[in-house]
Enzyme design. Structure first.
Site, PDB file in Angstrom:
ATOM      1  CE1 TYR A  27      -0.599 -61.903 -37.127  1.00 23.35           C
ATOM      2  CE2 TYR A  27      -2.303 -62.361 -38.931  1.00 23.35           C
ATOM      3  CZ  TYR A  27      -1.798 -62.643 -37.548  1.00 23.35           C
ATOM      4  OH  TYR A  27      -2.312 -63.432 -36.795  1.00 23.35           O
ATOM      5  N   GLY A  47      -0.044 -54.359 -27.623  1.00 22.46           N
ATOM      6  CA  GLY A  47       1.583 -55.048 -27.760  1.00 22.46           C
ATOM      7  C   GLY A  47       1.702 -56.402 -27.660  1.00 22.46           C
ATOM      8  N   GLY A  91      -4.330 -54.602 -28.886  1.00 25.59           N
ATOM      9  CA  GLY A  91      -3.665 -53.123 -29.098  1.00 25.59           C
ATOM     10  C   GLY A  91      -2.803 -52.811 -28.031  1.00 25.59           C
ATOM     11  N   GLY A 107       0.195 -59.196 -28.725  1.00 22.34           N
ATOM     12  CA  GLY A 107       0.272 -59.981 -30.033  1.00 22.34           C
ATOM     13  C   GLY A 107       1.655 -59.749 -30.814  1.00 22.34           C
ATOM     14  CG  ASN A 166      -8.911 -61.503 -38.647  1.00 19.91           C
ATOM     15  OD1 ASN A 166      -8.965 -60.540 -38.165  1.00 19.91           O
ATOM     16  ND2 ASN A 166      -8.616 -62.577 -37.928  1.00 19.91           N
ATOM     17  CE1 TYR A 209      -9.193 -64.504 -29.929  1.00 18.59           C
ATOM     18  CE2 TYR A 209      -8.681 -65.201 -27.541  1.00 18.59           C
ATOM     19  CZ  TYR A 209      -9.570 -64.639 -28.696  1.00 18.59           C
ATOM     20  OH  TYR A 209     -10.609 -64.069 -28.010  1.00 18.59           O
ATOM     21  CB  VAL A 210      -4.245 -60.880 -27.963  1.00 17.00           C
ATOM     22  CG1 VAL A 210      -4.367 -59.954 -26.859  1.00 17.00           C
ATOM     23  CG2 VAL A 210      -2.780 -61.345 -28.188  1.00 17.00           C
ATOM     24  CE1 TYR A 243     -12.156 -61.276 -33.929  1.00 18.44           C
ATOM     25  CE2 TYR A 243     -10.744 -62.598 -35.073  1.00 18.44           C
ATOM     26  CZ  TYR A 243     -11.141 -61.336 -34.992  1.00 18.44           C
ATOM     27  OH  TYR A 243     -10.638 -60.142 -35.678  1.00 18.44           O
ATOM     28  CD  GLU A 244      -9.800 -68.361 -36.578  1.00 16.24           C
ATOM     29  OE1 GLU A 244      -9.904 -69.355 -36.783  1.00 16.24           O
ATOM     30  OE2 GLU A 244      -8.771 -67.708 -36.748  1.00 16.24           O
TER      31      GLU A 244
END
Length: 161
Positions: free
Chosen positions: A134, A98, A96, A100, A127, A89-90, A26-27
């Protein structure tokens, strides 16, 4: 669908490493993961001494699909420990839901219960979804601070005269 947050156990190490590899993808750093199951076990669940890294996992229907890997920090200004969140990480299919937020809330609860004054982490500038998430929780970016890192040859050169 049943969600559950709990402290990681040694049996979770393969799932933790799988999710770390997903995070690296992902990163945009798929080849950067050098960690092994043994390196996670020796830091999170050492045979001797205290762990230096901790983790919580998020499960959905008994499958680990989210992680929060963290360690203690210390503030000389407050004179207290805090939590440095190394990775949250999820897996994409569970974003979406909940999970995280539940992982972060668990770490916030650890801070409150133990008298830690800070929960901190970094996020990549590009990101946008994570930054928005956050901020929606009340996190404040520390824009005037720049993270620095010594690694590789620079670390070796400085550490070995």
């Amino acid at each position: 669908m049943s969600q559950h947050i709990r402290e990681a156990t040694p049996d979770d190490v393969p799932a933790i490493l799988r999710l770390v590899r997903e995070l690296a993808e992902y990163e945009r750093e798929p080849d950067a993961v050098e960690a092994t199951e043994e390196s996670f076990r020796s830091t999170m669940f050492p045979a001797q001494g205290d762990p230096t890294v901790f983790g919580h996992v998020g499960e959905v229907d008994g499958e680990v699909v989210g992680i929060a890997i963290w360690f203690l920090s210390f503030s000389t200004w407050t004179g207290t420990n805090g939590i440095w969140l190394e990775d949250l990480y999820v897996t994409p299919s569970q974003r979406g839901t909940g999970l995280g937020k539940a992982l972060l809330a668990t770490l916030a609860r650890v801070c409150v219960e133990r008298g830690y004054r800070r929960l901190e982490w970094t996020v990549l500038d590009w990101n946008a979804p994570s930054i928005a998430f956050y901020r929606s929780l009340g996190a404040v970016p520390m824009d005037e601070w720049t993270t620095n890192r010594l690694a590789g040859d620079a670390l070796t050169d400085l550490g070995i005269p």
